[in-house]
Design a protein around this motif. Sequence first.
Motif, PDB file in Angstrom:
ATOM      1  N   ARG A  95       0.837  -1.201   0.000  1.00 36.81           N
ATOM      2  CA  ARG A  95       0.000   0.000   0.000  1.00 36.81           C
ATOM      3  C   ARG A  95       0.866   1.243   0.000  1.00 36.81           C
ATOM      4  O   ARG A  95       2.025   1.222   0.448  1.00 36.81           O
ATOM      5  CB  ARG A  95      -0.971   0.010   1.175  1.00 36.81           C
ATOM      6  N   TYR A  97       1.020   4.917   1.594  1.00 34.96           N
ATOM      7  CA  TYR A  97       0.439   5.545   2.783  1.00 34.96           C
ATOM      8  C   TYR A  97       1.340   6.676   3.267  1.00 34.96           C
ATOM      9  O   TYR A  97       2.520   6.760   2.895  1.00 34.96           O
ATOM     10  CB  TYR A  97       0.254   4.509   3.907  1.00 34.96           C
ATOM     11  N   THR A 110      -4.129   6.001   4.119  1.00 36.01           N
ATOM     12  CA  THR A 110      -3.809   5.071   3.033  1.00 36.01           C
ATOM     13  C   THR A 110      -4.334   5.660   1.726  1.00 36.01           C
ATOM     14  O   THR A 110      -5.517   6.001   1.628  1.00 36.01           O
ATOM     15  CB  THR A 110      -4.457   3.707   3.285  1.00 36.01           C
ATOM     16  N   VAL A 136      -4.157   0.711  -2.166  1.00 31.30           N
ATOM     17  CA  VAL A 136      -3.829  -0.646  -1.724  1.00 31.30           C
ATOM     18  C   VAL A 136      -3.685  -1.503  -2.981  1.00 31.30           C
ATOM     19  O   VAL A 136      -4.513  -1.408  -3.899  1.00 31.30           O
ATOM     20  CB  VAL A 136      -4.947  -1.203  -0.823  1.00 31.30           C
TER      21      VAL A 136
END
Length: 164
Positions: free
Chosen positions: A138, A140, A145, A148
């Motif tokens: 992911r 982030y 976030t 993904v």
Amino acid sequence: MDKTHANSTCSNRPDLRGEINWIPFDAAAFVGSSLRFVSGDPEGNRFRVSYYLDSTQHLKAKVWFGPETEGPPGHAHGGAMAAVVDEVLGLAAWAAGYSIVVGNLSVSFRNMLPLHKVVSVETKVVSAEGRKIMVHGRIYCEKTTYAVGECLCITIQPKNINIR
Ligand SMILES: CCCCCCCCCCCCCC(=O)SCCNC(=O)CCNC(=O)[C@H](O)C(C)(C)COP(=O)(O)OP(=O)(O)OC[C@H]1O[C@@H](n2cnc3c(N)ncnc32)[C@H](O)[C@@H]1OP(=O)(O)O
């Protein structure tokens, strides 16, 4: 809290330093200089990338999304985020010892990513069954976030790739 340090982990400046216990990973030395689409212009205005291994040997990246990655006004293009996920998760399989290309990539976009931002990418090779290597990861920054990814990598014969 030291605000200078806090800002440097999630700032508008391209500070690509790794976190504590991350060690630099020389992607070019490992797979050649072919990763030009995402990593190939380290002084440019598209992406700037630094790779690391964390203390558990998982590949991490710090990525700056520059103005040339723009999609929605002021924010990164989804394809730009997908390109980063493709490269970093694919490279994670190589770093784990598998000669692969990406066969299938699924990316969920969870939050709009502001331009000029430095974010982190985490990866984990979650399974290896025959020629199929599954890598999750992911994009982030701190508690946010942005995307993904689930990346199905297929092993190939290294002789089928011309690594420069
Ligand atoms: C980028 C090049 C690398 C350069 C070096 C540095 C890299 C650094 C990091 C990289 C960063 C950049 C990363 C990039 O951007 S990599 C660049 C983007 N990817 C590609 O261009 C890959 C294009 N595709 C192919 O070359 C072939 O289709 C491959 C090699 C993948 C398979 O063709 P091959 O003829 O060899 O094998 P097979 O067809 O018998 O399939 C074998 C098994 O796999 C299963 N399967 C296959 N595809 C899929 C699929 N899509 N979904 C689900 N399953 C799939 C298939 O069902 C079968 O399973 P089973 O029936 O046995 O159970």
